[in-house]
Design a protein around this motif. Structure first.
Motif, PDB file in Angstrom:
ATOM      1  N   HIS A 132     -32.771  41.076 -19.835  1.00  0.00           N
ATOM      2  CA  HIS A 132     -33.616  39.969 -20.289  1.00  0.00           C
ATOM      3  C   HIS A 132     -32.678  38.805 -20.618  1.00  0.00           C
ATOM      4  O   HIS A 132     -32.006  38.812 -21.650  1.00  0.00           O
ATOM      5  N   ASP A 151     -35.457  34.336 -18.435  1.00  0.00           N
ATOM      6  CA  ASP A 151     -36.442  33.788 -19.363  1.00  0.00           C
ATOM      7  C   ASP A 151     -36.010  32.365 -19.738  1.00  0.00           C
ATOM      8  O   ASP A 151     -35.514  32.118 -20.830  1.00  0.00           O
ATOM      9  N   ARG A 168     -39.137  33.273 -15.055  1.00  0.00           N
ATOM     10  CA  ARG A 168     -40.315  32.697 -15.672  1.00  0.00           C
ATOM     11  C   ARG A 168     -40.578  31.309 -15.046  1.00  0.00           C
ATOM     12  O   ARG A 168     -39.642  30.618 -14.647  1.00  0.00           O
TER      13      ARG A 168
END
Length: 442
Positions: free
Chosen positions: A50, A80, A100
């Motif tokens: 992440h 992200d 994203r």
């Protein structure tokens, strides 16, 4: 019925995730190692990173990249928002990239801490690393003439002089949006959460586990960080220097020993620093001390000592196996040795300036309370040397650099101004500290 339930449970895939939300540094590298160890221990089916970072230190990004490429299980990344600089290198190393909406990847040129672009030799290494990372994923299965991830595009994220038709114009370092990354094969799709990525790669019923570094890992990350190691090297060099100025086990030597322990112990626990590397550093210190106190002048022993210290400090942070450096990139070895050498030079110059400021300025002299024999009955520092500045005398002992001198029939403690002075040599007092005369050979 029970048999069917058992099969369903076994069919669930285990996904391990971990976050990179800060600057890429030693703490990030430690977290990555811990996450992959846990993934192997738990037999995880895949790892998802992440990621949201503006970059960081290339040396640690390179180590993370290598760990990803050598992973036993597939590794995916969910960007992200940002995967800039070192973050883009880590992302390209992963098997699949998901972003994203509104995310960015690219801008991987090497800059210093002030944001200024580094010389081309650093950019050249980064260009090569980006190319080889893209090439590691091979060619497209449906078209063996095309790369899965175009190395030329990866290189354009570093070099603003690369032109790729319909991708980037010359004069611009390449950065992709999510849609642009998808169009050019550097992103497999847009996702809105790490859970969505996990369900995409491992199924809707997958088990998701997040790895979080322990408190010990966080402490090790700080102690092993580049900035903190630089401070420790400064303390080591400063402690050795000031201890040689005033021989005898005291505060400087204790500070140097503590700094050396803080430098080597975390690396030793992690398995990076071997005992021979620590001994190499200790031998270097001993050779340097021997050169100063035993062997006149500055020659083979002193140079050998400095070399041993540099190599001991540098090798201890590399992931070599004894004398086998085949698993360590040659560029990383050279950069580490260069960094340690530069840090030692800066530390030594800083210590010399600090020594001059502390002991040879009017501010230092007026800031120290000197108690003399007066009506209070106290006797403090001998200030005789101050009244004899400019006076010539004789060295009663060798000055390496400290010793005894005779001036106007008085025996004084003295320290040379940097050069070895033999016993019996004519000397002149150039300045004075609170406890010693600073002399040079006439």
């Amino acid at each position: 019925m029970l048999f069917a339930i058992s099969i369903a449970v076994q069919a669930q895939k285990h996904v391990l995730t971990y976050k990179i939300f800060d600057e890429i540094n030693n703490a990030t590298w430690i977290a990555t190692q811990g996450a992959f160890r846990q993934a192997e221990t738990d037999n995880a089916d895949c790892v998802i990173i992440h990621l949201n970072t503006y970059g960081g230190e290339v040396v640690y990004a390179d180590s993370i990249r290598t760990r990803i490429l050598n992973a036993k299980q597939p590794v995916y990344v969910f960007i992200d928002n940002n995967a800039a600089s070192a973050g883009s290198l880590i992302s390209i190393a992963c098997d699949s990239i998901y972003m994203r909406k509104g995310g960015n990847i690219g801008a991987a040129s090497v800059v210093n801490q002030t944001g200024e672009k580094m010389p081309d030799k650093y950019q050249s290494y980064m260009r090569s690393t980006m190319r080889s990372t893209a090439e590691a994923h091979g060619k497209r299965s449906d078209d063996t003439t095309r790369w899965l991830r175009d190395p030329h595009i990866a290189e354009a994220m570093v070099d603003e002089f690369i032109t790729i038709e319909n991708v980037v114009d010359s004069g611009r370092i390449l950065t992709f949006t999510a849609d642009e990354a998808i169009a050019n094969g550097f992103c497999e799709g847009k996702m809105e959460s790490i859970e969505e990525v996990a369900h995409r790669v491992a199924g809707a019923d997958c088990i998701i586990t997040e790895y979080r570094p322990t408190a010990v890992d966080n402490v090790k990350g700080v102690l092993g960080g580049t900035f903190f190691r630089s401070i420790l090297i400064l303390i080591i060099i400063g402690g050795i220097y000031f201890e040689l100025q005033t021989p005898g086990l005291g505060v400087p030597s204790i500070a140097a020993i503590i700094a050396a322990l803080l430098y080597f112990v975390p690396l030793f626990i992690d398995g990076l620093a071997d005992s021979w590397e620590i001994w190499l550093f200790v031998i270097g210190v001993l050779l340097l001390v021997a050169e100063i106190f035993v062997i006149p002048g500055f020659g083979i022993a002193g140079i050998s000592g400095i070399v041993c210290m540099v190599l001991g400090l540098a090798f201890s942070v590399l992931n070599n196996d004894g004398l086998d450096f085949s698993m360590v990139d040659n560029g990383l070895i050279l950069r580490t040795i260069f960094f340690i050498t530069l840090t030692l030079v800066v530390a030594f110059v800083g210590v010399l300036l600090a020594s001059h400021y502390l002991f040879n300025t009017e501010r230092a002299k007026t800031s120290v309370v000197v108690l003399q024999a007066d009506q209070m009955g106290y006797v403090g520092t001998d200030t005789t040397a101050n009244s004899l500045i400019g006076t010539e005398g004789e060295a009663l002992t060798d000055l390496r650099p400290s010793g005894k001198i005779l001036v106007d029939g008085q025996m004084l403690d003295a320290i040379s101004d940097g050069n070895f002075i033999e016993k019996g040599s004519k000397i002149q007092i150039k300045s004075a500290t609170e406890s010693q005369a600073v002399v040079s050979k006439v």
